[in-house]
Design a protein around this motif. Structure first.
Motif, mmCIF file in Angstrom:
data_model
loop_
_atom_site.group_PDB
_atom_site.id
_atom_site.type_symbol
_atom_site.label_atom_id
_atom_site.label_comp_id
_atom_site.label_asym_id
_atom_site.label_seq_id
_atom_site.Cartn_x
_atom_site.Cartn_y
_atom_site.Cartn_z
ATOM 1 N N ALA A 291 28.241 42.367 -29.669
ATOM 2 C CA ALA A 291 28.020 41.421 -28.579
ATOM 3 C C ALA A 291 26.647 41.712 -28.009
ATOM 4 N N ASP A 292 25.762 40.736 -28.114
ATOM 5 C CA ASP A 292 24.390 40.852 -27.605
ATOM 6 C C ASP A 292 23.601 41.969 -28.275
ATOM 7 N N TYR A 293 24.066 42.423 -29.444
ATOM 8 C CA TYR A 293 23.362 43.386 -30.298
ATOM 9 C C TYR A 293 23.174 44.757 -29.669
ATOM 10 N N TYR A 294 23.983 45.095 -28.691
ATOM 11 C CA TYR A 294 23.820 46.402 -28.052
ATOM 12 C C TYR A 294 24.147 47.548 -29.004
ATOM 13 N N LEU A 295 25.242 47.432 -29.728
ATOM 14 C CA LEU A 295 25.609 48.511 -30.643
ATOM 15 C C LEU A 295 24.762 48.468 -31.913
ATOM 16 N N SER A 296 24.382 47.270 -32.351
ATOM 17 C CA SER A 296 23.551 47.135 -33.545
ATOM 18 C C SER A 296 22.200 47.816 -33.365
ATOM 19 N N ARG A 297 21.627 47.732 -32.179
ATOM 20 C CA ARG A 297 20.342 48.394 -31.916
ATOM 21 C C ARG A 297 20.454 49.894 -32.138
ATOM 22 N N ILE A 298 21.533 50.488 -31.609
ATOM 23 C CA ILE A 298 21.744 51.926 -31.752
ATOM 24 C C ILE A 298 21.892 52.282 -33.231
ATOM 25 N N GLU A 299 22.653 51.487 -33.952
ATOM 26 C CA GLU A 299 22.901 51.771 -35.358
ATOM 27 C C GLU A 299 21.641 51.630 -36.201
ATOM 28 N N ARG A 300 20.775 50.666 -35.894
ATOM 29 C CA ARG A 300 19.547 50.511 -36.644
ATOM 30 C C ARG A 300 18.639 51.715 -36.437
ATOM 31 N N ARG A 301 18.560 52.195 -35.219
ATOM 32 C CA ARG A 301 17.711 53.373 -34.958
ATOM 33 C C ARG A 301 18.248 54.585 -35.694
ATOM 34 N N ALA A 302 19.558 54.757 -35.680
ATOM 35 C CA ALA A 302 20.160 55.871 -36.391
ATOM 36 C C ALA A 302 19.890 55.774 -37.896
ATOM 37 N N ALA A 303 19.914 54.571 -38.439
ATOM 38 C CA ALA A 303 19.649 54.375 -39.860
ATOM 39 C C ALA A 303 18.224 54.743 -40.209
#
Length: 307
Positions: A291-303
């Motif tokens: 929702a609103d890419y909040y978790l996706s941002r964290i996951e991309r940085r971790a990747a």
């Protein structure tokens, strides 16, 4: 819930994930409320005596005495005649239970709560849980109010949305009043269904009427993944255009998860939103949901760090 299926809809499930509870007004018929009220005094007396003797209230009671059962399935509990068994077998109640913890979940414990008229002492806010691990599984608790509770009558107090804040009972006790807290008031036969981590408490009874409530906690025995009615799932789930800075929908799962509670600040609500997203991923099995890419941002940085 659908009229014939009785399981939750996707939006109702998202509401539970967001606020940590659901409410069903007057869902229990009057004759069953009356049957429960007729046996609650004797059951409360037996349960209270057992607690004093060192028995903490675990084990289904029915209306014929305590039966200490460890990790029994609810189908093994409350043999007829028992208003508590009839309550759990009501189609709307059974549908809610199946939607959240699966068919025939494990019985954890129950208790008949009684607050005498004029009682001036209540409980402190607390979750009914030990310090939880970070896994997303959850128990549910059903609170059945077999008689009307008027506004200001001292009904159960609770704080919507707090189920995602992992804490201990003692840590929560220091909070006396929380912005956005609610106090139950409603018609006879109303049922509240709580996530086990929701902050709540019993309150003093300022009125002149005996107050009774039945609580039962249930544990899942199956993965809690897509157990509800999925007829509306595709329509309301994970629309990539549904973004708070683009074209946010008012009728989607994300809209339910975005809800900000009065006790949250603007910044902390985003941390809470991430926890709701994680819980929604668990109950759907969809690790791509956001929702609103909040978790996706964290996951991309971790990747990037792992690359």
């Amino acid at each position: 819930m659908p009229a014939t299926d009785h399981r939750l809809t996707t939006i109702e499930m998202a509401r539970f994930v967001s606020q940590g509870y659901l409410r069903f007004d007057a869902v229990v018929p009057p004759e069953l409320n009356a049957a429960a009220l007729a046996v609650m005094p004797s059951v409360h007396e037996r349960k209270s005596a057992a607690a004093v003797a060192g028995f903490t209230g675990h084990g289904p009671v029915g209306d014929r005495g305590d039966q200490a059962v460890s990790a029994a399935r609810i189908s093994e509990c409350y043999p007829a005649p028992s208003p508590f068994g009839e309550f759990l077998r009501l189609p709307p109640i059974a549908g809610v239970i199946e939607s959240l913890v699966g068919p025939d979940p494990s019985f954890d414990h129950d208790f008949v709560h009684h607050i005498a008229p004029g009682r001036s002492v209540g409980q402190h806010l607390h979750p009914d849980a030990i310090v939880d691990s970070t896994d997303p599984t959850f128990d549910i608790q059903l609170f059945w109010f077999p008689h009307e509770v008027e506004p200001g009558g001292g009904g159960t107090r609770f704080v919507p949305g707090t189920h995602i804040r992992r804490t201990t009972s003692a840590a929560t006790a220091k909070y006396q009043h929380v912005a956005g807290e609610e106090e139950f008031a409603g018609p006879a036969g109303t049922v509240l269904v709580f996530h086990h981590g929701l902050w709540h408490c019993g309150q003093p009874n300022p009125g002149t009427v005996e107050r009774w409530m039945y609580k039962v906690r249930l544990n899942p025995c199956v993965p809690q993944v897509r157990l509800w009615n999925l007829d509306d799932f595709d329509e309301v789930h994970n629309d990539h255009t549904d973004h708070t800075f683009a074209t946010p929908r008012a009728d989607s799962v994300a809209a339910q998860l975005r809800r900000m509670f009065p006790w949250e600040g603007t910044d902390s609500s985003r941390y809470d939103l991430v926890e709701r997203i994680r819980l929604w991923r668990y109950v759907t099995g969809d690790e791509s949901f956001d929702a609103d890419y909040y978790l996706s941002r964290i996951e991309r940085r971790a990747a990037l760090l792992d690359a």
